[in-house]
Motif scaffolding. Structure first.
Motif, mmCIF file in Angstrom:
data_model
loop_
_atom_site.group_PDB
_atom_site.id
_atom_site.type_symbol
_atom_site.label_atom_id
_atom_site.label_comp_id
_atom_site.label_asym_id
_atom_site.label_seq_id
_atom_site.Cartn_x
_atom_site.Cartn_y
_atom_site.Cartn_z
ATOM 1 N N ALA A 86 0.837 -1.205 0.000
ATOM 2 C CA ALA A 86 0.000 0.000 0.000
ATOM 3 C C ALA A 86 0.872 1.256 0.000
ATOM 4 O O ALA A 86 0.523 2.268 -0.612
ATOM 5 C CB ALA A 86 -0.933 0.005 1.202
ATOM 6 N N ALA A 87 2.024 1.185 0.672
ATOM 7 C CA ALA A 87 2.935 2.332 0.696
ATOM 8 C C ALA A 87 3.466 2.625 -0.700
ATOM 9 O O ALA A 87 3.712 3.782 -1.048
ATOM 10 C CB ALA A 87 4.097 2.079 1.656
ATOM 11 N N ALA A 88 3.638 1.587 -1.511
ATOM 12 C CA ALA A 88 4.101 1.793 -2.887
ATOM 13 C C ALA A 88 3.085 2.610 -3.677
ATOM 14 O O ALA A 88 3.443 3.504 -4.448
ATOM 15 C CB ALA A 88 4.347 0.447 -3.570
ATOM 16 N N VAL A 89 1.809 2.322 -3.470
ATOM 17 C CA VAL A 89 0.752 3.084 -4.152
ATOM 18 C C VAL A 89 0.670 4.495 -3.572
ATOM 19 O O VAL A 89 0.617 5.486 -4.304
ATOM 20 C CB VAL A 89 -0.608 2.363 -4.035
ATOM 21 N N ASP A 90 0.685 4.593 -2.249
ATOM 22 C CA ASP A 90 0.592 5.905 -1.595
ATOM 23 C C ASP A 90 1.745 6.825 -1.979
ATOM 24 O O ASP A 90 1.567 8.026 -2.123
ATOM 25 C CB ASP A 90 0.564 5.748 -0.077
ATOM 26 N N ALA A 91 2.924 6.244 -2.133
ATOM 27 C CA ALA A 91 4.094 7.047 -2.475
ATOM 28 C C ALA A 91 3.914 7.749 -3.806
ATOM 29 O O ALA A 91 4.319 8.901 -3.974
ATOM 30 C CB ALA A 91 5.337 6.155 -2.535
ATOM 31 N N PHE A 92 3.308 7.058 -4.742
ATOM 32 C CA PHE A 92 3.123 7.641 -6.070
ATOM 33 C C PHE A 92 1.933 8.589 -6.108
ATOM 34 O O PHE A 92 1.988 9.647 -6.728
ATOM 35 C CB PHE A 92 2.944 6.521 -7.098
ATOM 36 N N THR A 93 0.863 8.220 -5.419
ATOM 37 C CA THR A 93 -0.370 8.994 -5.541
ATOM 38 C C THR A 93 -0.448 10.179 -4.589
ATOM 39 O O THR A 93 -1.070 11.187 -4.911
ATOM 40 C CB THR A 93 -1.590 8.089 -5.307
ATOM 41 N N GLY A 94 0.194 10.074 -3.441
ATOM 42 C CA GLY A 94 0.103 11.147 -2.459
ATOM 43 C C GLY A 94 0.676 12.454 -2.960
ATOM 44 O O GLY A 94 0.127 13.536 -2.715
ATOM 45 N N TRP A 95 1.790 12.347 -3.690
ATOM 46 C CA TRP A 95 2.404 13.561 -4.215
ATOM 47 C C TRP A 95 1.479 14.242 -5.217
ATOM 48 O O TRP A 95 1.302 15.458 -5.182
ATOM 49 C CB TRP A 95 3.750 13.223 -4.865
ATOM 50 N N TRP A 96 0.863 13.459 -6.107
ATOM 51 C CA TRP A 96 -0.037 14.051 -7.109
ATOM 52 C C TRP A 96 -1.218 14.736 -6.444
ATOM 53 O O TRP A 96 -1.674 15.788 -6.881
ATOM 54 C CB TRP A 96 -0.539 12.982 -8.086
ATOM 55 N N ARG A 97 -1.716 14.127 -5.379
ATOM 56 C CA ARG A 97 -2.862 14.709 -4.667
ATOM 57 C C ARG A 97 -2.496 16.107 -4.154
ATOM 58 O O ARG A 97 -3.265 17.061 -4.297
ATOM 59 C CB ARG A 97 -3.254 13.789 -3.511
ATOM 60 N N GLN A 98 -1.312 16.233 -3.552
ATOM 61 C CA GLN A 98 -0.861 17.530 -3.049
ATOM 62 C C GLN A 98 -0.695 18.545 -4.174
ATOM 63 O O GLN A 98 -1.093 19.706 -4.032
ATOM 64 C CB GLN A 98 0.470 17.377 -2.315
ATOM 65 N N VAL A 99 -0.102 18.116 -5.269
ATOM 66 C CA VAL A 99 0.111 19.023 -6.406
ATOM 67 C C VAL A 99 -1.222 19.559 -6.921
ATOM 68 O O VAL A 99 -1.373 20.754 -7.171
ATOM 69 C CB VAL A 99 0.887 18.314 -7.539
ATOM 70 N N LEU A 100 -2.188 18.679 -7.074
ATOM 71 C CA LEU A 100 -3.497 19.094 -7.579
ATOM 72 C C LEU A 100 -4.153 20.112 -6.653
ATOM 73 O O LEU A 100 -4.639 21.152 -7.100
ATOM 74 C CB LEU A 100 -4.412 17.870 -7.748
ATOM 75 N N VAL A 178 -10.325 16.104 -6.128
ATOM 76 C CA VAL A 178 -9.427 14.948 -6.057
ATOM 77 C C VAL A 178 -10.201 13.633 -5.970
ATOM 78 O O VAL A 178 -9.594 12.576 -5.846
ATOM 79 C CB VAL A 178 -8.449 15.053 -4.858
ATOM 80 N N GLU A 179 -11.505 13.711 -6.071
ATOM 81 C CA GLU A 179 -12.315 12.491 -5.943
ATOM 82 C C GLU A 179 -11.927 11.402 -6.950
ATOM 83 O O GLU A 179 -11.821 10.230 -6.565
ATOM 84 C CB GLU A 179 -13.796 12.848 -6.076
ATOM 85 N N PRO A 180 -11.697 11.720 -8.239
ATOM 86 C CA PRO A 180 -11.283 10.648 -9.158
ATOM 87 C C PRO A 180 -9.989 9.968 -8.720
ATOM 88 O O PRO A 180 -9.871 8.742 -8.803
ATOM 89 C CB PRO A 180 -11.104 11.366 -10.500
ATOM 90 N N LEU A 181 -9.031 10.735 -8.234
ATOM 91 C CA LEU A 181 -7.783 10.148 -7.779
ATOM 92 C C LEU A 181 -8.010 9.281 -6.549
ATOM 93 O O LEU A 181 -7.483 8.169 -6.454
ATOM 94 C CB LEU A 181 -6.753 11.249 -7.476
ATOM 95 N N ASP A 182 -8.804 9.769 -5.613
ATOM 96 C CA ASP A 182 -9.087 8.989 -4.408
ATOM 97 C C ASP A 182 -9.774 7.676 -4.753
ATOM 98 O O ASP A 182 -9.455 6.623 -4.182
ATOM 99 C CB ASP A 182 -9.942 9.798 -3.434
ATOM 100 N N ASP A 183 -10.716 7.712 -5.697
ATOM 101 C CA ASP A 183 -11.400 6.484 -6.120
ATOM 102 C C ASP A 183 -10.417 5.498 -6.742
ATOM 103 O O ASP A 183 -10.444 4.298 -6.448
ATOM 104 C CB ASP A 183 -12.512 6.799 -7.129
ATOM 105 N N VAL A 184 -9.545 6.013 -7.607
ATOM 106 C CA VAL A 184 -8.550 5.158 -8.267
ATOM 107 C C VAL A 184 -7.606 4.548 -7.236
ATOM 108 O O VAL A 184 -7.293 3.357 -7.275
ATOM 109 C CB VAL A 184 -7.780 5.962 -9.341
ATOM 110 N N VAL A 185 -7.160 5.353 -6.283
ATOM 111 C CA VAL A 185 -6.241 4.857 -5.253
ATOM 112 C C VAL A 185 -6.882 3.737 -4.444
ATOM 113 O O VAL A 185 -6.258 2.709 -4.177
ATOM 114 C CB VAL A 185 -5.786 6.008 -4.328
#
Length: 198
Positions: A86-100, A178-185
């Motif tokens: 899960a950390a592997a997914v969070d590592a990639f997606t968390g940064w994008w969430r902040q940028v958005l 960020v809902e689409p990203l959260d759903d994908v994550v």
């Protein structure tokens, strides 16, 4: 987010221009960013851009894609070392969430922006983008493998993570949430968790 990095790293004008180009590409795209924009944003001397990038905008873009790819990959590597899928997914997606959120949905991925707009006129840009995407996939696959996902499956899941997040980022910008990203994550984490149990 990346503007914090631009301020915080080094003072070399060449490095500042590379970081500024990456930052501007993610908000304005490749074709919407001119040399003069990079000069103003980076604060570099006007003539230095031609000195440092004699290959023109294509050379600058290639360097910016490499920088953006390396920057994000370093964050992924740091997070996946513990063997938590899960950390592997969070590592990639968390940064994008902040940028958005911080950009109020104006910023996307500079690597994707250059990929979409480079076409046949600059095949080296597509190659640079492919290398960046490939590194992210490899690092994610390593993290998934460390968590117990078989190698072949880990590579496919890593590609799915990158492709899904890139697509979700576009949807977030369109919908301004960020809902689409959260759903994908959430769905990616479910897939990854199931893969570690197989």
């Amino acid at each position: 987010m990346m503007n914090v990095i631009i301020v915080g790293m080094g003072t070399d004008s060449r490095e500042r221009m590379v970081r500024s180009a990456a930052y501007l590409f993610r908000e304005r795209g490749y074709s919407g960013t001119a040399f003069r924009d990079v000069i103003v944003h980076s604060g570099a001397p006007r003539g230095s851009i031609y000195h440092h990038f004699p290959g023109g905008k294509v050379q600058l873009a290639e360097e910016a894609v490499r920088y953006a790819g390396d920057f994000l990959n370093a964050g992924i590597q740091a997070a996946v070392e513990g063997g938590d899928a899960a950390a592997a997914v969070d590592a990639f997606t968390g940064w994008w969430r902040q940028v958005l959120i911080k950009s109020e949905f104006r910023a996307g991925c500079p690597v994707a922006a250059v990929t979409v707009e480079s076409h046949d006129e600059a095949p080296q840009l597509a190659a640079a983008a492919a290398r960046a995407f490939g590194r992210w996939e490899d690092t994610l696959a390593t993290g998934l493998g460390n968590a117990g996902v078989p190698d072949g499956r880990a590579a496919r899941l890593a590609r799915l993570v990158v492709a899904s997040v890139e697509g979700a980022t576009i949807l977030c910008r369109a919908h301004r949430t960020v809902e689409p990203l959260d759903d994908v994550v959430n769905e990616l984490k479910t897939l990854v968790a199931a893969a570690t149990e197989d």
